[in-house]
Design a protein around this motif. Structure first.
Motif, PDB file in Angstrom:
ATOM      1  N   ARG A 249     -14.839  14.654 -64.850  1.00  0.00           N
ATOM      2  CA  ARG A 249     -13.498  15.425 -64.791  1.00  0.00           C
ATOM      3  C   ARG A 249     -12.813  15.941 -66.071  1.00  0.00           C
ATOM      4  O   ARG A 249     -11.599  16.182 -66.426  1.00  0.00           O
ATOM      5  N   LEU A 250     -13.305  16.917 -65.631  1.00  0.00           N
ATOM      6  CA  LEU A 250     -13.549  18.387 -66.851  1.00  0.00           C
ATOM      7  C   LEU A 250     -12.931  19.408 -65.625  1.00  0.00           C
ATOM      8  O   LEU A 250     -12.172  20.630 -66.691  1.00  0.00           O
ATOM      9  N   ARG A 251     -13.131  19.256 -64.032  1.00  0.00           N
ATOM     10  CA  ARG A 251     -12.737  20.590 -63.872  1.00  0.00           C
ATOM     11  C   ARG A 251     -11.571  19.587 -62.907  1.00  0.00           C
ATOM     12  O   ARG A 251     -12.509  18.539 -62.367  1.00  0.00           O
ATOM     13  N   TRP A 252     -10.299  20.548 -62.525  1.00  0.00           N
ATOM     14  CA  TRP A 252      -9.661  19.976 -60.874  1.00  0.00           C
ATOM     15  C   TRP A 252      -9.176  21.188 -60.713  1.00  0.00           C
ATOM     16  O   TRP A 252      -8.733  21.790 -60.930  1.00  0.00           O
ATOM     17  N   THR A 253      -9.111  21.037 -59.225  1.00  0.00           N
ATOM     18  CA  THR A 253      -8.793  21.549 -58.458  1.00  0.00           C
ATOM     19  C   THR A 253      -7.804  21.730 -57.845  1.00  0.00           C
ATOM     20  O   THR A 253      -7.737  19.597 -56.580  1.00  0.00           O
ATOM     21  N   PHE A 254      -6.444  21.848 -57.436  1.00  0.00           N
ATOM     22  CA  PHE A 254      -5.825  22.077 -56.503  1.00  0.00           C
ATOM     23  C   PHE A 254      -5.213  23.097 -55.374  1.00  0.00           C
ATOM     24  O   PHE A 254      -5.017  24.581 -54.837  1.00  0.00           O
ATOM     25  N   ARG A 255      -4.503  22.030 -53.818  1.00  0.00           N
ATOM     26  CA  ARG A 255      -4.688  23.063 -53.486  1.00  0.00           C
ATOM     27  C   ARG A 255      -2.893  22.904 -52.366  1.00  0.00           C
ATOM     28  O   ARG A 255      -2.421  21.815 -52.294  1.00  0.00           O
TER      29      ARG A 255
ATOM     30  N   VAL B 297      -8.568  30.426 -56.749  1.00  0.00           N
ATOM     31  CA  VAL B 297      -9.551  30.210 -56.423  1.00  0.00           C
ATOM     32  C   VAL B 297      -8.925  31.229 -55.628  1.00  0.00           C
ATOM     33  O   VAL B 297     -10.018  32.302 -55.220  1.00  0.00           O
ATOM     34  N   ASP B 298      -7.785  30.730 -54.600  1.00  0.00           N
ATOM     35  CA  ASP B 298      -7.478  31.986 -53.287  1.00  0.00           C
ATOM     36  C   ASP B 298      -5.950  31.316 -53.334  1.00  0.00           C
ATOM     37  O   ASP B 298      -5.325  30.958 -54.001  1.00  0.00           O
ATOM     38  N   ALA B 299      -5.561  32.246 -52.249  1.00  0.00           N
ATOM     39  CA  ALA B 299      -3.938  32.274 -52.204  1.00  0.00           C
ATOM     40  C   ALA B 299      -3.509  30.817 -51.910  1.00  0.00           C
ATOM     41  O   ALA B 299      -2.507  30.772 -53.188  1.00  0.00           O
ATOM     42  N   ALA B 300      -4.274  30.042 -51.458  1.00  0.00           N
ATOM     43  CA  ALA B 300      -3.522  28.577 -51.153  1.00  0.00           C
ATOM     44  C   ALA B 300      -4.141  27.359 -52.710  1.00  0.00           C
ATOM     45  O   ALA B 300      -3.609  26.563 -52.478  1.00  0.00           O
ATOM     46  N   THR B 301      -5.162  27.846 -53.287  1.00  0.00           N
ATOM     47  CA  THR B 301      -5.951  26.925 -54.446  1.00  0.00           C
ATOM     48  C   THR B 301      -6.681  27.834 -55.648  1.00  0.00           C
ATOM     49  O   THR B 301      -6.537  28.384 -56.115  1.00  0.00           O
ATOM     50  N   PHE B 302      -6.138  26.667 -57.014  1.00  0.00           N
ATOM     51  CA  PHE B 302      -6.104  27.287 -58.296  1.00  0.00           C
ATOM     52  C   PHE B 302      -7.228  25.920 -59.264  1.00  0.00           C
ATOM     53  O   PHE B 302      -7.313  24.671 -58.224  1.00  0.00           O
ATOM     54  N   ALA B 303      -7.871  25.558 -59.579  1.00  0.00           N
ATOM     55  CA  ALA B 303      -9.298  24.887 -60.218  1.00  0.00           C
ATOM     56  C   ALA B 303      -7.788  25.604 -62.292  1.00  0.00           C
ATOM     57  O   ALA B 303      -7.687  26.085 -62.799  1.00  0.00           O
ATOM     58  N   LEU B 304      -7.790  24.034 -62.350  1.00  0.00           N
ATOM     59  CA  LEU B 304      -8.320  23.990 -63.878  1.00  0.00           C
ATOM     60  C   LEU B 304      -9.338  23.048 -64.920  1.00  0.00           C
ATOM     61  O   LEU B 304      -9.620  22.500 -64.331  1.00  0.00           O
ATOM     62  N   GLU B 305      -9.883  24.120 -65.702  1.00  0.00           N
ATOM     63  CA  GLU B 305     -11.385  23.306 -65.958  1.00  0.00           C
ATOM     64  C   GLU B 305     -10.772  23.021 -67.680  1.00  0.00           C
ATOM     65  O   GLU B 305     -10.040  24.316 -68.567  1.00  0.00           O
ATOM     66  N   LEU B 306     -11.085  21.906 -67.903  1.00  0.00           N
ATOM     67  CA  LEU B 306     -10.471  21.443 -69.628  1.00  0.00           C
ATOM     68  C   LEU B 306     -11.882  21.321 -70.605  1.00  0.00           C
ATOM     69  O   LEU B 306     -13.171  21.409 -69.773  1.00  0.00           O
ATOM     70  N   SER B 307     -11.158  22.048 -72.040  1.00  0.00           N
ATOM     71  CA  SER B 307     -12.548  21.871 -72.458  1.00  0.00           C
ATOM     72  C   SER B 307     -13.061  21.156 -73.471  1.00  0.00           C
ATOM     73  O   SER B 307     -13.906  21.061 -73.993  1.00  0.00           O
ATOM     74  N   GLN B 308     -12.234  20.055 -72.915  1.00  0.00           N
ATOM     75  CA  GLN B 308     -12.214  18.680 -73.406  1.00  0.00           C
ATOM     76  C   GLN B 308     -11.528  17.858 -72.802  1.00  0.00           C
ATOM     77  O   GLN B 308     -11.048  17.923 -72.150  1.00  0.00           O
ATOM     78  N   PRO B 309     -11.820  16.157 -73.037  1.00  0.00           N
ATOM     79  CA  PRO B 309     -11.803  15.250 -71.958  1.00  0.00           C
ATOM     80  C   PRO B 309      -9.954  15.027 -72.392  1.00  0.00           C
ATOM     81  O   PRO B 309      -9.340  15.379 -73.157  1.00  0.00           O
ATOM     82  N   PHE B 310      -9.079  14.991 -71.472  1.00  0.00           N
ATOM     83  CA  PHE B 310      -7.761  15.004 -71.707  1.00  0.00           C
ATOM     84  C   PHE B 310      -6.779  13.623 -69.930  1.00  0.00           C
ATOM     85  O   PHE B 310      -7.758  14.375 -69.136  1.00  0.00           O
ATOM     86  N   GLY B 311      -7.201  12.328 -70.301  1.00  0.00           N
ATOM     87  CA  GLY B 311      -7.172  11.521 -69.174  1.00  0.00           C
ATOM     88  C   GLY B 311      -5.490  11.595 -68.837  1.00  0.00           C
ATOM     89  O   GLY B 311      -5.337  10.816 -68.003  1.00  0.00           O
TER      90      GLY B 311
END
Length: 531
Positions: free
Chosen positions: A87-93, A138-152
């Protein structure tokens, strides 16, 4: 001194002339008319903390995630999201077909820039950004959020439903505009178009249906689902005179009152042509006092405790004259009763309110009658009655109040500033919030802004800092609830945001409206008149 108000007859004549003029200009299109609580002056929902700006923004902007009627979070502009096993990397489309009002497609770059701007301003947004290593396209419709520490609370943050809401605007605007500076353009992708040429600041705001909007296919549910703009034209109107509001809704000259005049509620309940809001739980309202923790005398805890002791919630809520089933003055939870984190921790302090105790605490605090500036929102039908009782009780307790009455839009500009008293500064502002603003500890106005330096709060309780950090990373619901209770206890003991009572939203609308979504504040999609 109370601000002098225009005569009701003059107000009525002016407002009815405005209504008549609008109808004449649109003979084939009867607008859907909402009377907002206070006039709209600021259009940027990130720079402004005002509810009326939030209401405006839900018309013209959209959100990545939205809260449904049960408090759950659903994709809105998003098609989907995925989290890595840790749960440290979230991908959104993004879902396809999203388009801004200027015709440009909504892209991942716009979402990223909007999140970054909002994340500098909002309480839970700041905490999300503090836990984030990077947000990348990531591309025109996709982005990624990468955490440096847990965030619930990633999804809860992106789906925050009230001030400040992470609305999406074009990257060219979001990236170029500091979060405390109002954006110069209003370009959203929401269900309605803002008609700038028809805008009369503080009086009337006009919207037109967005023909290019593509609602989600599922039914509307709370703030989520298919937002279908069914009205060709919607107007936000301001009527400062409460008797005029009552007459206008009764005669059908307007369709919806954000807040009904409270003295008229018994009559409204008997009128078959009117429907009163039944929204409960998170949709209810909490009154409170915003304290300037930066300036004397409330930079000192003993003075804040004296203030808190003077606030009898029963007497303050009674100022509204609400029916018994609409008022809940005994609620001591800073998260509001009826919400998931509601608890009684620290509540005994609130149950002991009295003027005698306030006087004794003032004596112990060594209060020397320093001037205390209280900004009174005299144009707010909900805040002003409570404010008058608060003013009376504080004066009787011995506080040397300098009451400066004005309209909310003018007060809001001073409220977010940090000027000294002699240059327009303030000590106290009576306010109201909904459960959408209070229910989550990370966005709660008396907890989530701890030690952020963000105005109009400014409180910093060192003991709350590690508890907030633990709450932000905690995934277990039972442990979260225990941490929320500890945060509430610390907030009440340190008087970060003294509350003045909970009650149900007194919204009212015409019975011929179909599809009204009763969420505690007005959303104007899905509404049409019965044939």
């Amino acid at each position: 001194m109370m601000m002098r108000r225009p005569l009701p007859g003059l107000l009525a004549a002016a407002a009815l002339a405005l209504l008549a003029g609008t109808a004449a200009a649109q003979p084939r299109d009867r607008p859907l008319r909402l009377v907002v609580n206070v006039g709209l002056q600021t259009l940027d929902p990130i720079s402004s903390p005002s509810f009326v700006t939030r209401n405006f923004a839900y018309m013209v902007y959209d959100t990545l995630v939205a809260m449904d009627g049960k408090g759950g979070y659903r994709p809105q502009m998003l098609e989907s999201w995925q989290a890595s096993p840790d749960r440290l990397r979230w991908t959104f489309r993004l879902r396809p077909g999203l388009e801004f009002h200027d015709g440009a497609p909504v892209t991942a770059e716009d979402a990223v820039a909007s999140i970054r701007r909002w994340g500098q301003r909002d309480s839970i947004g700041r905490r999300l950004m503090a836990a984030t290593r990077d947000i990348t396209v990531v591309d025109a419709a996709t982005f990624a959020l990468e955490l440096s520490q847990p965030f619930g609370h990633v999804i809860e943050a992106l789906g925050k439903p009230s001030v400040h809401v992470p609305f999406v605007m074009p990257a060219r605007i979001a990236a170029a505009t500091p979060p405390t500076t109002p954006a110069k353009e209003v370009v959203g992708s929401g269900p309605f178009l803002f008609s700038k040429d028809d805008w009369v600041p503080g009086e009337r705001t006009v919207f037109r249906r967005n023909p290019a909007y593509r609602p989600r296919e599922e039914p509307a549910d709370g703030l989520a689902g298919g937002k279908r703009p069914l009205a060709e034209r919607v107007e936000f109107l301001t009527m400062t005179d409460v008797s005029l509001r009552a007459a206008a809704i009764t005669r059908g000259e307007v369709d919806y009152l954000e807040y009904a005049p409270l003295d008229y509620l018994p009559a409204f309940r008997k009128d078959r042509n009117l429907v009163l809001s039944q929204a409960g739980g998170i949709s209810q309202i909490m009154g409170g006092l915003s304290i300037n923790h930066h300036l004397p005398p409330f930079d000192r805890l003993p003075m804040r405790r004296a203030l808190q002791a003077a606030l009898d919630r029963g007497e303050i809520v009674a100022a509204h004259g609400l029916p018994g089933d609409m008022a809940f003055p005994d609620c001591v939870s800073l998260y509001m009763c009826g919400t998931p984190s509601s608890n009684d921790a620290g509540g005994d302090i609130l149950r002991g309110a009295s003027l005698d105790r306030a006087r004794e605490l003032l004596r112990q605090a060594g209060y020397a009658k320093e001037r205390i500036v209280l900004l009174q929102p005299a144009d707010s039908a909900l805040i002003n009655p409570m404010a008058l009782v608060v003013i009376d009780r504080l004066k009787r307790a011995g506080f040397n109040l300098d009451v400066q009455a004005g309209d909310w839009s003018s007060i809001a500009g001073r409220w977010v500033g940090r000027e000294p008293i002699e240059r327009g500064g303030w000590n106290l502002v009576p306010v109201i919030y909904t459960g959408f603003d209070m229910a989550d500890p990370l966005s709660n106005v008396g907890i989530g802004y701890n030690c952020t330096g963000n105005q109009p709060w400014g409180y910093c309780v060192e003991a709350m800092t590690p508890v907030l950090a633990a709450y932000a990373t905690e995934g277990d619901p039972a442990r979260r609830k225990a941490l929320a209770a500890e945060l509430q206890r610390l907030a009440i003991e340190n008087v970060t945001f003294p509350t003045t009572g909970q009650f149900r939203s007194p919204a009212v609308w015409r019975a011929e409206l179909r599809g009204v979504i009763d969420v505690g504040f007005p959303v104007m999609w899905n509404i049409e008149r019965a044939k």
